[in-house]
Motif scaffolding. Structure first.
Motif: not given
Length: 132
Positions: A7-11, A18-23
């Motif tokens: 898995v790409s480190r950047r991904s 992106m997930v943290s934004g909602i919280f």
């Protein structure tokens, strides 16, 4: 033998950000709009679930603080697995209380399920392998 998945480190970083934004947004909203959030809970179909945990105003403030602190930790990649666990534990009762009763609009429910999936990625995977 378990296949090796690369898995790409950047991904992984991008997913975490992106997930943290909602919280971060929700945590801030809980703290600046306590009464509005309490009113939303009071009109929810499953408000009894939230009431089981105690005083709604206190719950809104505590959940706001927790979402902000764990959201920041998750955003910067500090104690990522623990931050994801905490955020998932906050997300579950919110989803049950607010989204489960909205049968006419399933979008918010499935949004929370997708967010839970993102958090589970960080809970179930050894993120240390991505810090190369």
């Amino acid at each position: 033998m378990t296949p090796i998945i690369t898995v790409s480190r950047r991904s992984v970083q991008l997913l975490r950000i992106m997930v943290s934004g909602i919280f971060l947004a929700a945590g801030f909203s809980h703290l600046v709009n306590v009464e509005k959030t309490v009113q939303r809970i009071e009109t929810a179909s499953f408000k009894g679930f939230a009431l089981f945990f105690g005083n709604l105003e206190l719950l809104v403030i505590l959940s706001g603080i927790v979402m902000l602190l764990a959201g920041i930790s998750f955003l910067i990649g500090c104690k990522t697995r623990w931050a994801a666990i905490i955020l998932l534990l906050v997300l579950i009762p919110i989803t049950i209380t607010i989204q489960m009763g909205q049968i006419t609009s399933l979008g918010p429910l499935f949004k929370n399920i997708a967010i839970a999936g993102g958090l589970l990625f960080f809970i179930l995977n050894d993120i240390q392998t991505f810090k190369k």
